[in-house]
Design a protein around this motif. Structure first.
Motif, mmCIF file in Angstrom:
data_model
loop_
_atom_site.group_PDB
_atom_site.id
_atom_site.type_symbol
_atom_site.label_atom_id
_atom_site.label_comp_id
_atom_site.label_asym_id
_atom_site.label_seq_id
_atom_site.Cartn_x
_atom_site.Cartn_y
_atom_site.Cartn_z
ATOM 1 N N PHE A 376 0.880 -1.289 -0.003
ATOM 2 C CA PHE A 376 -0.021 -0.051 0.123
ATOM 3 C C PHE A 376 0.843 1.090 0.036
ATOM 4 O O PHE A 376 0.522 2.222 -0.650
ATOM 5 N N TYR A 377 1.865 1.118 1.028
ATOM 6 C CA TYR A 377 2.969 2.229 0.847
ATOM 7 C C TYR A 377 3.483 2.823 -0.472
ATOM 8 O O TYR A 377 3.312 3.726 -1.074
ATOM 9 N N SER A 380 0.755 3.970 -3.022
ATOM 10 C CA SER A 380 0.248 5.145 -2.659
ATOM 11 C C SER A 380 1.115 6.291 -3.138
ATOM 12 O O SER A 380 0.759 7.426 -2.820
ATOM 13 N N ARG A 381 2.194 5.985 -3.851
ATOM 14 C CA ARG A 381 3.261 6.950 -4.353
ATOM 15 C C ARG A 381 3.087 6.708 -5.795
ATOM 16 O O ARG A 381 3.985 7.339 -6.567
ATOM 17 N N ALA B 48 -6.676 8.024 0.675
ATOM 18 C CA ALA B 48 -5.425 7.412 -0.023
ATOM 19 C C ALA B 48 -5.921 6.012 -0.874
ATOM 20 O O ALA B 48 -5.130 5.672 -1.763
ATOM 21 N N PHE B 81 -1.755 12.770 -2.043
ATOM 22 C CA PHE B 81 -0.437 12.379 -1.418
ATOM 23 C C PHE B 81 -0.744 12.174 0.238
ATOM 24 O O PHE B 81 -1.201 12.899 0.715
ATOM 25 N N LEU B 82 -0.546 11.071 0.631
ATOM 26 C CA LEU B 82 -0.656 10.811 2.212
ATOM 27 C C LEU B 82 0.697 10.656 2.819
ATOM 28 O O LEU B 82 1.281 9.693 2.401
ATOM 29 N N ALA B 83 0.966 11.490 3.551
ATOM 30 C CA ALA B 83 2.330 11.434 4.527
ATOM 31 C C ALA B 83 1.841 10.685 5.773
ATOM 32 O O ALA B 83 0.883 11.034 6.522
ATOM 33 N N PHE B 84 2.280 9.382 5.754
ATOM 34 C CA PHE B 84 2.009 8.336 6.757
ATOM 35 C C PHE B 84 2.166 8.655 8.225
ATOM 36 O O PHE B 84 3.332 9.203 8.329
ATOM 37 N N PRO B 87 5.392 5.537 8.657
ATOM 38 C CA PRO B 87 5.914 5.325 7.498
ATOM 39 C C PRO B 87 6.646 4.080 7.534
ATOM 40 O O PRO B 87 7.106 3.482 8.672
ATOM 41 N N ASN B 154 11.402 12.047 5.685
ATOM 42 C CA ASN B 154 11.279 11.441 4.480
ATOM 43 C C ASN B 154 10.040 11.603 3.885
ATOM 44 O O ASN B 154 9.883 11.615 2.548
ATOM 45 N N GLU B 155 8.963 11.454 4.647
ATOM 46 C CA GLU B 155 7.690 11.531 3.975
ATOM 47 C C GLU B 155 7.660 12.969 3.461
ATOM 48 O O GLU B 155 6.981 13.059 2.229
ATOM 49 N N GLN B 158 9.380 13.145 0.010
ATOM 50 C CA GLN B 158 8.439 12.391 -1.013
ATOM 51 C C GLN B 158 7.602 13.507 -1.512
ATOM 52 O O GLN B 158 7.193 13.538 -2.724
#
Lengths: 428, 257
Positions: A376-377, A380-381, B48, B81-84, B87, B154-155, B158
């Motif tokens: 998913f990670y 999601s990019r 997302a 875009f989702l910043a988790f 991560p 890092n998120e 991105q």
């Protein structure tokens, strides 16, 4: 009760007589010992997951033709020996010529060399454990002898290309024997390939005798076609301070079986065994490894990874045997497995037998699937699902592929892995 | 830009979102605040496209297009875009390879040429400086062994590389010390632009001192129960969630300590 199936007599009618007498005698003697040899069945412990994939027909008993045009025109960054259907092709090969190094076809040995070799062959493998690979000794028609005198260093890697042409059913029995003298060094690459589509068997044995301080690296790429049953065995005996490193990359087939047996017989010996196996479709791959810690103060490190897709089946059996006198042994075995489909199967079994009391012995085995959250990670990019699957699958084995010490072998592995990914992960 | 109407979503049969309505226009920064368990993270994950959450009712459109019909990767390519909050660590995939694959997926989608390794390396080094991450982090596995703060940076890196239309920041401030918070906030502020929207999900208002929102919404029990301007966050800070009649375990806990 049905009698256990035995090896068909057809398999013991060896044809070629092109070997020196001492080797023909050895072959005959080994053949006699195999009369009525029981074939492995589901009840044979070390073949229990693989016996059903074994299909030996009488047609496969004949030797494949020892002459023909080898496909191999490829340049390799080193020396090259081409076996075609188990027989060395001198015109396609490039033998090293150097002081202290004798590399020759079994067929080219004089009587004295042949007699010396006949005494040395078949001393590295446990006959009871390798079963079918014993057939090689009864059937080999050629072989590669590598003798390294003390301190000899093979300046470039030696690529041995094992090719079978499966235009008719039959078998090939290539063989390699390496006698590495004190403090000698060499890198041996074995690449197994095939053309043609008839059912054939490759039955191969590679033996290493490492004297004190010898340092040998062995790379093995198993890449034959879907019609090739591969039964291979590698035996290694190491004396004091000898080091053996092996990197196996294997692609599945109807049956792939490799037995790797290492005996650490002198103090200070060290072995590192890495393996990557991928299977897809209905393929099968079975790795059985044994590390015998006979002497004290030896290190062994083993890392195998299996990836099974579709309805394929992979097996890993890793045995470590620490003998009573092998104090201060250090053994580390790790096997991780990745299932890419619900229909795939992986069987893994670490076996530890420890008779010394002052040792370090670690082992671990896991089986899992691709991690949904990681997937998913990645998507999601904006990364395509197929690509994300490939990245995560490659991540599982990357560490081992990167450790392969020759770039050209890494590239070959990557090319074949990409084909595997193309077939396993469809575009969505 | 983003329009959410009567959104209901559940996980494992349990309804978490119970009718969310929200309109976000380009250029705006929205903050969603709420106690633990109110559905903040669920909302981020649903937007997302995490398949672990099932949308049972309602609609979400991004620039008029039905977002819920799109796969996760398609949503990303359309600019989500989702910043988790947490991560994911992916050993074996280098950060550089991951980032380049993502950037090139976006470029291909936009009909642009892919960046080669050298071009991308140059860009990645610049952006990593912007979030104060040493370029050596590019060579490491994705988030592998990164500290909490490094993961959050890092998120944001991105987000800066992918230049989304809507950046959703899920608890991006959690686990950050004051210096890291400053770096992350600077990164987010660098993302602010007239054609981009930002949705921040946070428990605490301290992030909002650094990234000043245009609107603040309070989420509780799966619904937005109050909306206002920036002052709403300050009021919450002062009075606690209890002021709105919300039970907040964490706030209650900290009061008890």
């Amino acid at each position: 009760m049905k009698p256990a199936p035995t090896l068909s007599a057809a398999f013991l009618e060896s044809a070629g007589q092109s070997l020196p007498k001492a080797l023909l005698d050895l072959r005959k003697q080994r053949g006699t010992a195999l009369v009525d040899m029981p074939l492995p069945t589901r009840k044979t412990e070390n073949w229990k997951y693989s016996s059903k994939y074994l299909k030996l027909t009488d047609e496969m008993a004949s030797s494949l033709p020892s002459q023909g045009k080898a496909l191999t025109g490829q340049e390799v960054p080193g020396y090259r020996i081409v076996f075609l259907n188990g027989v060395i092709q001198p015109e396609a090969s490039k033998f090293p010529q150097a002081d202290g190094i004798r590399i020759a076809s079994f067929r080219d040995l004089d009587d004295q060399e042949a007699a010396e070799l006949a005494d040395q062959l078949d001393n590295t493998l446990d006959d009871k454990a390798v079963q079918l690979a014993r057939l090689n000794a009864a059937r080999f028609e050629d072989g590669l002898l590598i003798r390294l005198k003390p301190d000899a260093v093979l300046d470039q890697p030696l690529f041995v290309i094992h090719e079978v042409t499966a235009d008719a059913s039959g078998s090939a029995f290539p063989r390699i024997f390496i006698d590495a003298g004190r403090h000698s060094q060499a890198t041996l690459v074995e690449e197994y390939r095939s053309s043609g589509s008839e059912p054939v068997m490759v039955n191969t044995v590679t033996e290493f005798q490492l004297a004190d301080g010898a340092n040998i690296t062995n790379l093995r790429l198993t890449m034959e076609g879907e019609n090739v049953q591969h039964i291979g065995a590698t035996g290694v005996r190491q004396q004091r301070n000898a080091r053996f490193e092996s990197h196996t990359v294997g692609f599945g087939g109807p049956l792939r079986r490799h037995d790797l047996q290492v005996r650490l017989e002198g103090e200070g010996g060290e072995c590192k065994l890495n393996g990557v196996v991928v299977t897809q479709g209905k393929q099968h791959y079975d790795n059985h490894t044994t590390i015998e810690h006979v002497a004290a103060h030896c290190n062994s490190e083993e890392t195998y990874r299996n990836i099974a897709a579709d309805q394929s089946h992979a097996v890993f059996n890793g045995r470590i045997h620490i003998h009573q006198d092998a104090q201060k042994s250090n053994a580390d075995m790790n096997n991780k497995n990745l299932l890419l489909s619900n229909g795939a199967e992986i069987d893994t079994k670490p076996e530890l037998e420890i008779y010394a009391d002052d040792v370090k012995c670690a082992h671990g085995a896991t089986i899992g699937q691709l991690d949904e959250i990681s997937l998913f990670y990645l998507v999601s990019r904006g990364i395509a699902r197929r690509e994300a699957n490939v990245l995560l699958t490659m991540a599982f084995i990357n560490e081992l592929v990167e450790q392969i010490p020759l770039e050209t072998v890494r590239e070959t592995a990557h090319t074949r892995l990409n084909q595997f990914f193309d077939q396993t992960f469809q575009e969505v | 830009m983003l329009s959410i109407k009567n959104l209901h979503a559940s996980v494992e049969g349990k309804e978490i979102l119970k009718g969310i309505n929200l309109e976000i226009k380009a250029g705006e920064v929205h903050a969603i605040m709420g106690p633990n368990g109110s559905g903040k993270s669920t909302l981020s994950q649903v937007l997302a496209g995490n398949e672990a959450f099932e949308v049972t009712e309602g609609e979400v459109t991004l620039n008029g297009e039905n977002l819920l019909d799109l796969e996760t990767e398609e949503r990303a390519r359309e600019g989500i875009f989702l910043a988790f909050q947490y991560p994911v660590e992916i050993p074996g995939v280098s950060n550089l390879q991951f980032l380049r694959t993502a950037v090139n997926a976006m470029r291909t989608h936009r009909g642009e040429e892919e960046m080669n390794a050298a071009e991308f390396m140059k860009l990645a080094k610049e952006v990593s400086k912007q979030v104060d991450l040493d370029p050596s982090f590019l060579k490491r596995g994705v988030n592998e062994g990164f500290s909490g703060g490094e993961k959050k940076r890092n998120e944001i890196m991105q987000a800066l590389l992918l230049q989304p239309k809507l950046a959703i920041l899920d608890e991006t401030d959690s686990g950050l010390d004051i210096d890291a918070l400053k770096v992350v906030s600077d990164g987010v502020n660098a993302l602010r632009s007239e054609d981009r929207a930002i949705l921040m999900v946070t428990h605490y208002q301290r992030l909002l001192n650094h990234i000043v929102p245009d609107y603040v919404h309070v989420l509780a029990g799966g619904r937005i129960i109050k909306s206002g301007g920036r002052e709403l966050a300050l009021e919450l800070e002062e009075k606690g969630y209890g002021w709105l009649g919300i039970k907040d375990e964490e706030t209650a806990d900290s009061a008890a300590n």
